[in-house]
Design an enzyme around this catalytic site. Sequence first.
Site, short mmCIF file in Angstrom:
data_model
loop_
_atom_site.label_atom_id
_atom_site.label_comp_id
_atom_site.label_asym_id
_atom_site.label_seq_id
_atom_site.Cartn_x
_atom_site.Cartn_y
_atom_site.Cartn_z
N GLY A 195 42.19 40.02 33.27
CA GLY A 195 40.93 39.92 33.03
C GLY A 195 39.87 40.22 34.42
O GLY A 195 39.15 39.52 34.59
N CYS A 201 49.17 38.35 46.33
CA CYS A 201 49.95 37.99 44.87
C CYS A 201 49.59 39.24 44.09
O CYS A 201 50.38 39.60 43.21
CB CYS A 201 49.21 36.71 44.36
SG CYS A 201 49.66 36.13 42.69
N CYS A 234 45.96 28.67 45.38
CA CYS A 234 46.67 27.77 43.99
C CYS A 234 47.57 27.16 44.26
O CYS A 234 47.86 26.10 43.87
CB CYS A 234 47.03 29.00 43.23
SG CYS A 234 48.27 30.19 43.32
#
Length: 378
Positions: A125, A101, A199
Amino acid sequence: MKVLAAMSGGVDSAVAAARAVEAGHDVVGVHLALSRMPGTLRTGSRGCCTVEDSNDAWRACDKLGIPFYVWDFSDRFAEDVVQDFVDEYEAGRTPNPCMRCNEKIKFAALLEKALALGFDAVCTGHYAKVLRDEDGAPELHRAADWAKDQSYVLGVLTREQLEHCMFPLAETPSKAEVRAEAEARGLTVANKPDSYDICFIPDGDTRGWLAERIEMKPGEIVDHEGNALGQHEGAQAFTVGQRKGLRLGRPAADGKPRFVLEIRPKDNKVIVGPEALLAVDQLRGIRISWAGVPIAEVFTGEKFDCMVQVRAHGDPVQAVAHMERTEDGQDNLVVNLPEGMRGVAPGQTMVVYQGSRVLGQATIDSARSSAWDPTQVG
């Protein structure tokens, strides 16, 4: 600078965007829609990129006073991450979808579109640093907080991508400080749980998820000496190092548990054995990339000392590595492990470090142990 802030909907990306704004950059927030299931909901700490995450990202951008957009990358995600995950398991390997990803979506497709739209950098982040060498070339390094360091999952980044990366949390000493800062800034995600697991499999049932996408056929479970022990319902559902779920019905002669040592999808066999045989002392890697300018030994083929990490939160292990070209012209990264490493599976990513610097990464093609010879198992 014109900065595109990738907003996951979590506290880290929100604070990173806030710091970019505070630094005087022209910041625009974007959330990546990676699924076309609009009803997808978050379950506690499981999952990401959900409806709730999108809403949290929008609220953070609204609080920061920056524009917010949602970009649909679901097709790219389905092909480059989800399908790759299925293909790798079908081939008997254990992939890391977060690495794919980052490689294919967050720092390839996203950065490509950002640059085309005139942005100078992508801000995330992640806990990692981009430093410059004496010639000004970018290098990827571990973050100040090694407990939260995410340089491993960024090991796939290339020099060109690092030129346009911004990691405002690089020097932050702890996650607690990030949460305190988020609360002080009035960001509603200050106490939002971190996401974990895969996910696109939010319930954590990887075996069940794979069973719906891979044709599973019954086959043999044999020990490291080739003795038949039992049957399995599909070799692809197993991973190297697995102990539970073997259902052998009878213990080993020494009464100790058995572990999966190897998966052979072509023969539809699962090889098991004692825990001691999980230790490997050599890794061979393919699909190699270098995070910045490669060190000289990459070109000369000489051996170099390094540390190798094979899991996002695993401990780095002392190693000696060198590049090797096979007869068919393929470059391999050969890593020897003097102290061994336990339970490594083909398909995993090994990231190579010198000190805090990430040199690069490779996908493990084979993991070998001098303690047993897999070719003796027919």
